[in-house]
Design an enzyme around this catalytic site. Structure first.
Site, PDB file in Angstrom:
ATOM      1  N   GLN A 133      22.214  18.682 -42.587  1.00 27.44           N
ATOM      2  CA  GLN A 133      21.063  19.145 -41.833  1.00 27.44           C
ATOM      3  C   GLN A 133      20.038  18.022 -41.721  1.00 27.44           C
ATOM      4  O   GLN A 133      19.989  17.122 -42.551  1.00 27.44           O
ATOM      5  CB  GLN A 133      20.429  20.358 -42.516  1.00 27.44           C
ATOM      6  CG  GLN A 133      21.332  21.573 -42.583  1.00 27.44           C
ATOM      7  CD  GLN A 133      21.547  22.212 -41.219  1.00 27.44           C
ATOM      8  OE1 GLN A 133      20.807  21.940 -40.276  1.00 27.44           O
ATOM      9  NE2 GLN A 133      22.564  23.050 -41.106  1.00 27.44           N
TER      10      GLN A 133
ATOM     11  N   SER B  17       5.143   4.834  -4.564  1.00 26.11           N
ATOM     12  CA  SER B  17       5.837   6.098  -4.811  1.00 26.11           C
ATOM     13  C   SER B  17       5.823   7.020  -3.601  1.00 26.11           C
ATOM     14  O   SER B  17       6.745   7.807  -3.404  1.00 26.11           O
ATOM     15  CB  SER B  17       5.206   6.811  -6.016  1.00 26.11           C
ATOM     16  OG  SER B  17       5.383   6.049  -7.192  1.00 26.11           O
TER      17      SER B  17
ATOM     18  N   ARG C 213      19.355   8.613  -6.500  1.00 27.98           N
ATOM     19  CA  ARG C 213      18.710   8.989  -7.763  1.00 27.98           C
ATOM     20  C   ARG C 213      19.709   9.301  -8.872  1.00 27.98           C
ATOM     21  O   ARG C 213      19.507   8.875 -10.012  1.00 27.98           O
ATOM     22  CB  ARG C 213      17.731  10.142  -7.524  1.00 27.98           C
ATOM     23  CG  ARG C 213      16.430   9.631  -6.914  1.00 27.98           C
ATOM     24  CD  ARG C 213      15.515  10.686  -6.371  1.00 27.98           C
ATOM     25  NE  ARG C 213      14.292  10.046  -5.867  1.00 27.98           N
ATOM     26  CZ  ARG C 213      13.450  10.582  -5.003  1.00 27.98           C
ATOM     27  NH1 ARG C 213      13.695  11.797  -4.526  1.00 27.98           N
ATOM     28  NH2 ARG C 213      12.371   9.929  -4.604  1.00 27.98           N
TER      29      ARG C 213
ATOM     30  N   GLU D 158      13.334   3.999  -7.203  1.00 30.50           N
ATOM     31  CA  GLU D 158      13.875   5.236  -6.609  1.00 30.50           C
ATOM     32  C   GLU D 158      12.981   6.435  -6.892  1.00 30.50           C
ATOM     33  O   GLU D 158      13.426   7.587  -6.888  1.00 30.50           O
ATOM     34  CB  GLU D 158      15.303   5.515  -7.101  1.00 30.50           C
ATOM     35  CG  GLU D 158      16.294   4.425  -6.801  1.00 30.50           C
ATOM     36  CD  GLU D 158      16.381   4.117  -5.321  1.00 30.50           C
ATOM     37  OE1 GLU D 158      16.853   4.966  -4.558  1.00 30.50           O
ATOM     38  OE2 GLU D 158      15.963   3.016  -4.927  1.00 30.50           O
ATOM     39  N   GLY D 159      11.707   6.174  -7.127  1.00 34.47           N
ATOM     40  CA  GLY D 159      10.745   7.251  -7.386  1.00 34.47           C
ATOM     41  C   GLY D 159      10.379   7.308  -8.857  1.00 34.47           C
ATOM     42  O   GLY D 159      11.240   7.450  -9.715  1.00 34.47           O
ATOM     43  N   THR D 160       9.104   7.195  -9.161  1.00 37.74           N
ATOM     44  CA  THR D 160       8.650   7.198 -10.546  1.00 37.74           C
ATOM     45  C   THR D 160       8.844   8.565 -11.202  1.00 37.74           C
ATOM     46  O   THR D 160       9.109   9.563 -10.537  1.00 37.74           O
ATOM     47  CB  THR D 160       7.170   6.825 -10.632  1.00 37.74           C
ATOM     48  OG1 THR D 160       6.407   7.842  -9.963  1.00 37.74           O
ATOM     49  CG2 THR D 160       6.894   5.472  -9.990  1.00 37.74           C
TER      50      THR D 160
ATOM     51  N   GLY E 236       0.797  -1.228   0.000  1.00 39.88           N
ATOM     52  CA  GLY E 236       0.000   0.000   0.000  1.00 39.88           C
ATOM     53  C   GLY E 236       0.823   1.267   0.000  1.00 39.88           C
ATOM     54  O   GLY E 236       0.295   2.351   0.217  1.00 39.88           O
TER      55      GLY E 236
END
Length: 402
Positions: free
Chosen positions: A290, A141, A256, A379-381, A138
């Site tokens: 280019q 993040s 991170r 490690e965090g979305t 539960g």
């Protein structure tokens, strides 16, 4: 900030490149197919690394504590442990991300120890292979939603709860467990504890089957009245409502940029292989033309290279700030957000540009695209990183900007 890589990092970069090429790449497909099989080849490699550079190749033990990394005065220019880790890990993950996460004594939990442990704990756990257990059924993040508890019981804490998606959870010598001392006090009461393997009450429930990084084991661990010594609580045991969650979040400020470096490594591998395939198909890859005068595949390749370079520079900045004692929460999240997103986008696009070759197991391109996805999640979305960046830019607290 100088953009040239300091010469003193030449040996570690070369060493990591050789490791990726000679050790990781040859066994990469083997352990992708044999999920949950331990890569025994890494034992000898880890021993060699311990002797050569004190275990600082991978991001776990390598990431240093920000406050100890520099004087924070803005004077001088220091490139230390954090930069060393980022540069070395980029090269290693050019070889294989899952194997990089499986190097003994180099777990993500080691970064947590490096970030918040006191001197005595650093000595005691310095050579311990530590996994990191944060995520719960539960609480993903939002780390502040952790429900695992740690209750004082004499000279010990009793830990109760369940952790999921624990990288190296079965193989590591210890697990750094995030738990709350008092859930009524919210974020401020969340602390991390080193729970050593074999501690009664800690049980590995199962190993997950995954899309990528299959060489790395990912465990679900249950804690039932798991008795942990008081001295295994990392950092300050006092609950400070004023300081809040800041102490615990220092861990992420270190890890991170490490995850960003991993994404850069695997994305660079995909770009280099795609470049070789396009070159062998007879396409002109020169930068003198280019974009509108180039074949679509070549133009796309050059755009992807630019995205990767932007992510690389953001990552180097976050690591440099940590080495120089500068708060880098915003920059660490910027690096992770950029590298995680473009790393996965690059590997997927390289599969498309390489057509049937990219989709087949004859090359590692399809594997890299699977491996890279986790680097935009753990490690965090992506979404959490953008939220953190917004809070830092606007000067808002987590309560004010959700």
């Amino acid at each position: 900030m100088y953009l040239d890589i300091p010469r003193k990092f030449g040996p570690i970069i070369h060493q990591a490149q050789q490791t990726a090429k000679e050790v990781f790449r040859p066994i990469s497909r083997k352990y992708d197919r044999a999920e949950h099989s331990y890569p025994k080849e890494l034992d000898m490699f880890a021993t060699i690394m311990d002797g050569m550079n004190d275990g600082s190749l991978n991001g776990g033990a390598g990431a240093g504590k920000l406050a100890r990394s520099g004087n924070g005065s803005g004077e001088g220019n220091r490139n230390g442990t954090n930069m060393n880790t980022v540069l070395g890990l980029t090269e290693v993950c050019w070889g294989d991300v899952g194997l990089a996460l499986s190097i003994p004594r180099q777990g993500l939990g080691n970064s947590a120890i490096a970030a918040v442990a006191n001197e005595e704990q650093l000595k005691r756990f310095g050579k311990t292979w530590a996994a990191m257990a944060i995520t719960e059924p539960g609480a993903g993040s939002d780390s502040a939603a952790i429900r695992t508890t740690a209750t004082e019981d004499g000279d010990h804490y009793l830990i109760n709860g369940e952790k999921i998606f624990v990288t190296a959870g079965e193989r590591a010598d210890a697990v750094v467990v995030w738990a709350s001392l008092d859930r009524s006090l919210g974020r401020a009461a969340i602390k991390s504890f080193v729970v050593e393997k074999g501690t009664p009450g800690m049980t590995v429930e199962r190993l997950e089957k995954k899309l990528g990084i299959r060489a790395s084991d990912t465990a679900t661990i249950r804690f039932e009245n798991c008795r942990v010594p008081r001295e295994n609580l990392l950092g300050d045991p006092e609950i400070s409502v004023d300081k809040g969650f800041a102490g615990a979040m220092q861990t992420f400020d270190n890890t991170r940029p490490v995850v960003a470096a991993m994404a850069i490594g695997v994305a660079r591998a995909a770009l280099e292989k795609t470049r070789d395939l396009l070159d062998s198909a007879g396409l002109d890859l020169d930068y003198r033309l280019q974009g509108w005068n180039q074949p679509a595949a070549v133009r796309e390749l050059h755009l992807l290279e630019a995205e990767l370079e932007a992510a690389r520079l953001l990552t180097l900045r976050a690591a440099w700030m940590a080495d120089n004692g500068q708060p880098n929460s915003k920059e660490a999240s910027m690096a992770k957000a950029k590298a995680g997103r473009v790393g996965n986008a690059i590997t997927l696009r390289c599969v498309e540009l390489s057509s049937s070759i990219g989709f087949a197991e004859t090359e590692l391109l399809e594997k890299w695209s699977r491996d890279s996805k986790i680097l935009d999640i753990f490690e965090g979305t992506q979404q959490i990183q953008l939220l953190i960046i917004a809070r830092r830019l606007l000067g808002k607290s987590s309560a004010e900007l959700k």
